[in-house]
Design a protein around this motif. Structure first.
Motif, PDB file in Angstrom:
ATOM      1  N   UNK A   1       0.295  -4.432  -5.632  1.00  0.00           N
ATOM      2  CA  UNK A   1      -0.032  -2.884  -5.108  1.00  0.00           C
ATOM      3  C   UNK A   1      -1.044  -2.605  -5.434  1.00  0.00           C
ATOM      4  N   UNK A   2      -1.544  -1.919  -4.593  1.00  0.00           N
ATOM      5  CA  UNK A   2      -2.676  -1.194  -4.462  1.00  0.00           C
ATOM      6  C   UNK A   2      -2.947   0.464  -4.255  1.00  0.00           C
ATOM      7  N   UNK A   3      -2.781   0.429  -5.289  1.00  0.00           N
ATOM      8  CA  UNK A   3      -2.178   2.182  -5.439  1.00  0.00           C
ATOM      9  C   UNK A   3      -4.134   2.664  -6.106  1.00  0.00           C
ATOM     10  N   UNK A   4      -5.038   2.513  -6.068  1.00  0.00           N
ATOM     11  CA  UNK A   4      -6.416   3.209  -6.159  1.00  0.00           C
ATOM     12  C   UNK A   4      -5.948   4.599  -5.186  1.00  0.00           C
ATOM     13  N   UNK A   5      -5.945   5.993  -6.208  1.00  0.00           N
ATOM     14  CA  UNK A   5      -6.186   6.983  -5.417  1.00  0.00           C
ATOM     15  C   UNK A   5      -7.554   6.958  -4.860  1.00  0.00           C
ATOM     16  N   UNK A   6      -8.375   6.396  -4.927  1.00  0.00           N
ATOM     17  CA  UNK A   6     -10.363   6.897  -3.817  1.00  0.00           C
ATOM     18  C   UNK A   6     -10.302   5.956  -3.618  1.00  0.00           C
ATOM     19  N   UNK A   7      -9.241   5.321  -2.795  1.00  0.00           N
ATOM     20  CA  UNK A   7      -9.527   4.678  -1.861  1.00  0.00           C
ATOM     21  C   UNK A   7      -8.471   4.725  -0.513  1.00  0.00           C
ATOM     22  N   UNK A   8      -8.950   5.225   0.704  1.00  0.00           N
ATOM     23  CA  UNK A   8      -7.859   6.132   1.340  1.00  0.00           C
ATOM     24  C   UNK A   8      -7.812   4.638   1.977  1.00  0.00           C
ATOM     25  N   UNK A   9      -6.007   4.963   2.224  1.00  0.00           N
ATOM     26  CA  UNK A   9      -5.448   3.320   3.032  1.00  0.00           C
ATOM     27  C   UNK A   9      -6.339   2.835   3.851  1.00  0.00           C
ATOM     28  N   UNK A  10      -6.946   3.606   4.793  1.00  0.00           N
ATOM     29  CA  UNK A  10      -7.625   2.775   5.747  1.00  0.00           C
ATOM     30  C   UNK A  10      -8.214   1.688   5.799  1.00  0.00           C
TER      31      UNK A  10
ATOM     32  N   UNK B   1       1.056  -1.762   0.140  1.00  0.00           N
ATOM     33  CA  UNK B   1      -0.021   0.258   0.298  1.00  0.00           C
ATOM     34  C   UNK B   1       1.269   1.560  -0.340  1.00  0.00           C
ATOM     35  N   UNK B   2       0.972   1.645  -0.848  1.00  0.00           N
ATOM     36  CA  UNK B   2       1.568   3.631  -1.082  1.00  0.00           C
ATOM     37  C   UNK B   2       1.214   4.063  -0.724  1.00  0.00           C
ATOM     38  N   UNK B   3       1.180   5.704   0.214  1.00  0.00           N
ATOM     39  CA  UNK B   3       0.892   5.955   1.009  1.00  0.00           C
ATOM     40  C   UNK B   3       1.800   7.712  -0.230  1.00  0.00           C
ATOM     41  N   UNK B   4       0.925   8.383  -0.583  1.00  0.00           N
ATOM     42  CA  UNK B   4       1.271   9.335  -1.631  1.00  0.00           C
ATOM     43  C   UNK B   4       1.684  10.158  -0.703  1.00  0.00           C
TER      44      UNK B   4
ATOM     45  N   UNK C   1      -9.760  -8.621   5.781  1.00  0.00           N
ATOM     46  CA  UNK C   1     -10.467  -9.338   5.462  1.00  0.00           C
ATOM     47  C   UNK C   1     -10.292 -10.695   4.521  1.00  0.00           C
ATOM     48  N   UNK C   2      -9.640 -10.165   3.457  1.00  0.00           N
ATOM     49  CA  UNK C   2      -8.974 -11.572   2.449  1.00  0.00           C
ATOM     50  C   UNK C   2      -7.702 -12.580   3.016  1.00  0.00           C
ATOM     51  N   UNK C   3      -7.269 -11.751   4.246  1.00  0.00           N
ATOM     52  CA  UNK C   3      -6.181 -12.665   4.978  1.00  0.00           C
ATOM     53  C   UNK C   3      -4.949 -12.563   4.545  1.00  0.00           C
ATOM     54  N   UNK C   4      -5.012 -11.965   3.404  1.00  0.00           N
ATOM     55  CA  UNK C   4      -3.488 -11.724   2.353  1.00  0.00           C
ATOM     56  C   UNK C   4      -2.308 -11.614   3.727  1.00  0.00           C
ATOM     57  N   UNK C   5      -1.823 -12.616   3.736  1.00  0.00           N
ATOM     58  CA  UNK C   5      -0.644 -12.624   5.292  1.00  0.00           C
ATOM     59  C   UNK C   5       0.378 -11.420   5.703  1.00  0.00           C
ATOM     60  N   UNK C   6       0.403 -10.724   4.344  1.00  0.00           N
ATOM     61  CA  UNK C   6       1.377  -9.895   4.626  1.00  0.00           C
ATOM     62  C   UNK C   6       1.379  -8.780   3.911  1.00  0.00           C
ATOM     63  N   UNK C   7       1.342  -7.473   3.940  1.00  0.00           N
ATOM     64  CA  UNK C   7       0.916  -6.003   4.411  1.00  0.00           C
ATOM     65  C   UNK C   7       2.002  -4.919   4.519  1.00  0.00           C
ATOM     66  N   UNK C   8       2.658  -4.238   3.368  1.00  0.00           N
ATOM     67  CA  UNK C   8       3.707  -3.591   3.345  1.00  0.00           C
ATOM     68  C   UNK C   8       3.459  -2.283   2.830  1.00  0.00           C
ATOM     69  N   UNK C   9       3.804  -1.249   3.883  1.00  0.00           N
ATOM     70  CA  UNK C   9       3.457   0.165   3.880  1.00  0.00           C
ATOM     71  C   UNK C   9       4.987   1.232   3.547  1.00  0.00           C
ATOM     72  N   UNK C  10       4.385   1.341   2.220  1.00  0.00           N
ATOM     73  CA  UNK C  10       5.629   2.695   2.029  1.00  0.00           C
ATOM     74  C   UNK C  10       4.640   4.176   1.641  1.00  0.00           C
ATOM     75  N   UNK C  11       5.916   4.624   2.040  1.00  0.00           N
ATOM     76  CA  UNK C  11       5.367   6.306   2.213  1.00  0.00           C
ATOM     77  C   UNK C  11       6.894   7.273   1.947  1.00  0.00           C
ATOM     78  N   UNK C  12       6.434   8.283   1.218  1.00  0.00           N
ATOM     79  CA  UNK C  12       7.332   9.255   1.015  1.00  0.00           C
ATOM     80  C   UNK C  12       8.957   9.513   2.013  1.00  0.00           C
ATOM     81  N   UNK C  13       8.420  10.007   3.500  1.00  0.00           N
ATOM     82  CA  UNK C  13       9.171   9.491   5.198  1.00  0.00           C
ATOM     83  C   UNK C  13       9.750   7.717   5.247  1.00  0.00           C
TER      84      UNK C  13
END
Length: 618
Positions: free
Chosen positions: A452-461, A417-420, A469-481
């Motif tokens: 890569x979930x880069x949907x710009x119309x959906x908030x990160x939360x 999930x990239x943080x814009x 809910x879909x059970x994906x084993x690992x989420x990676x967050x990546x933002x400018x910081x």
């Protein structure tokens, strides 16, 4: 008028614009619910509610009504009370409808559909909620049949690919046989037809015609009745053994090992998604052998392969055993089974392998010429697993937050999930894009399935909420910081509660190691549950008291009972009537070790012949 305006506004949108708005509305609603579930205060939620209303107004202006002034509303309520309205039967009826989750349109229904019932409240409803909210399957217009959605089908595809390779490693070839079987074929094997007669769907005519009276529309053409009705396959032993008669002539043609991936139909009155449906997907293997030992070895081998698939891929330990004579497959001399323990303490038969003896060979006159030139009857097996494995997978690992998937069977193992970056910070945007590309490439190079979930119309939360809910084993967050610090953030679906900051250069290797650990964690947790869920040394009265009121909706449930038992079909039926428990199997390990020797049957008091595993089962 307002109605005309609403219609004009709605029809002015293209189908693509409408789809985008509907998707944004759903995501916004998910985000709001996630914040509320997390205890967020009204001030934090209010701006998002305003955004949701604005989106709904774009889609349908009439769907968002302006708020009435408080004073006027109070006056109206007082007037209603004076006239005997407002607080009377109509209002009470509306309140009852709300409590039932009905009455009032899409908003209430959406809120209900997104809710996951806690296991402790109702395990059966929890299971159905998981399937719906994870997007695995949904009901169909055909009673007892389901629509398997893409996420659910992706799970089955992965299981099928793994198992297909295992099957072929034993010299088995894939083939396909007709879905329609002549009724006369089923009649050739007496036990077989008795076992499946009540579950068969029958085709009696080969065309339709218009009802001459015009009252019933289309009807079965009376002139098109089939002489030999056709059965929609409940299983394919009869069709395949009829074919084997043509394929087998000499001992050089044996062993003959065939598998087919197909759908089957067994008419069910009470259904559960994946666990028991009228139509389901499966593989069915059928083999023919020159000797009894060859067939028996093949049946045992496939039982072990199924157990290995469950443990290695699904992180689901099973008990390997043989069925009691009463529970055997119709027409088999021996049925080998794998039994899994669900979180509510009930067993689930997850795969079976049958030693058929010579029954089907004799019924269909399948013989071969041996090395001495004599005609001999062949020996047979059949074995299969189905989409029931997906039900077992759901109930073994999932929790109150949603589906939990072992990494080896997850369609998406890692979601990024990239943080814009800020709109005007071009440098940060470029750096984020490069780091995202490098991270994605590194993970894929390790053989991981990445999204890569880069949907710009959906908030990160909302994204976090959805993938959890879909059970994906690992989420990676990546933002400018994160990029500036050379790191990314890992969050696993289970095992580790806290987020982890991981060096970007080491992220791919860390993900592989972390997913392996997560797979092991799920397996060990399930093994502990299985060991703790089998009671030893119980009396019949103790088991009866525990199981007589043990329903599928209870959690965590009472578990299974390993007891000394004298094989007796009549007593087995009595126990089923008295406390609804069945013999799941005679476990191979304890019976081969002679654990029943010198013990008395816990029901009859006679000398025990087996150690039997009793319990409630799906």
């Amino acid at each position: 008028s307002a109605l005309c305006m609403s219609t004009a506004s709605s029809t002015a949108l293209s189908s693509e614009e409408r789809a985008a708005l509907e998707s944004q509305i759903k995501a916004k609603g998910d985000e709001i619910r996630s914040l509320k579930d997390g205890g967020a205060d009204k001030a934090a939620v209010a701006p998002l509610v305003d955004e949701l209303l604005a989106l709904k107004a774009k889609l349908d202006p009439d769907s968002v009504k302006p708020k009435k002034k408080k004073g006027n509303n109070q006056q109206q309520q007082q007037q209603k009370k004076k006239k005997g309205g407002g607080g009377g039967k109509q209002q009470q009826q509306k309140q009852k409808q709300k409590q039932k989750g009905g009455g009032g349109g899409g908003g209430n229904e959406d809120a209900e559909s997104d809710y996951i019932t806690p296991r402790s409240e109702n395990y059966s409803k929890w299971y159905n909620d998981i399937i719906r909210n994870a997007g695995l399957a949904e009901s169909s217009p055909v009673r007892g049949c389901m629509v398997i959605k893409p996420w659910g089908m992706s799970l089955w595809d992965l299981v099928r690919t793994d198992l297909d390779a295992r099957i072929k490693s034993h010299g088995v070839e894939n083939a396909y046989f007709p879905v329609l079987i002549p009724k006369s074929f089923l009649s050739k094997e007496a036990e077989h037809v008795d076992g499946f007669a009540k579950e068969c769907a029958v085709v009696t005519h080969h065309r339709l015609t218009a009802d001459p009276s015009g009252e019933k529309g289309l009807i079965a053409d009376p002139d098109a009745e089939l002489e030999d009705p056709l059965i929609i396959r409940p299983t394919s032993e009869t069709m395949i053994w009829n074919t084997f008669k043509k394929w087998i002539v000499s001992h050089r043609d044996l062993p003959l090992k065939i598998n087919q991936w197909a759908n089957v139909m067994r008419w069910e009155m009470r259904t559960r998604p994946f666990l028991r449906t009228s139509e389901f997907l499966w593989q069915e293997g059928h083999t023919a052998h020159a000797t009894s030992d060859g067939a028996l070895d093949d049946a045992k081998t496939m039982m072990h392969e199924y157990a290995s698939l469950c443990e290695d891929m699904l992180a689901m330990p099973v008990v390997k055993g043989v069925k009691s004579p009463s529970e055997r497959f119709a027409g088999a001399e021996e049925t080998f089974t794998i039994e899994a323990l669900m979180q509510n303490g009930w067993a689930l038969q997850s795969g079976t392998s049958h030693f058929l003896g010579q029954s089907f060979g004799k019924a269909f006159d399948v013989t071969f010429q041996d090395a001495e030139g004599k005609q001999q009857d062949v020996w047979g097996t059949s074995w299969g697993v189905s989409t029931r494995l997906l039900g077992a997978l759901i109930m073994t690992h999932s929790d109150d937050a949603g589906l939990v998937l072992p990494p080896k069977v997850a369609p998406v193992q890692v979601v990024i999930v990239p943080i814009a970056a800020k709109k005007n910070d071009e440098e940060a945007k470029a750096a984020l894009a490069k780091s995202l590309d490098d991270l994605t490439a590194g993970l894929k190079a390790k053989g991981l399935r990445v999204k890569v979930d880069d949907r710009d119309y959906v908030r990160n939360g909302a994204k976090y909420f959805e993938w959890e809910r879909k059970g994906v084993p690992l989420r990676i967050e990546l933002g400018p910081r994160d990029v500036a610090n050379g790191v990314c953030v890992f969050k696993y679906r289970g095992g580790k509660e806290e987020k982890e900051s991981i060096n970007l250069e080491e992220a791919a290797s860390a993900a592989v190691a972390g997913l392996d650990d997560f797979q092991s964690h799920l397996l060990e947790t399930a093994k502990e549950r299985l060991a703790d869920g089998i009671a030893l040394g119980a009396t019949y009265d103790e088991m009866k008291e525990a199981l007589i009121d043990d329903e599928a909706g209870a959690y965590p449930g009472m578990g299974l009972y390993l007891v000394p038992w004298k094989c007796d079909a009549e007593n087995e039926d009595k126990i089923k009537e008295e406390c609804k428990a069945t013999i799941r199997c005679y476990p191979l390990d304890v019976n081969e070790a002679g654990m029943a020797e010198g013990k008395k049957c816990f029901y009859s008091g006679e000398d025990a012949t087996h150690m039997a595993l009793f319990g409630r089962a799906f």
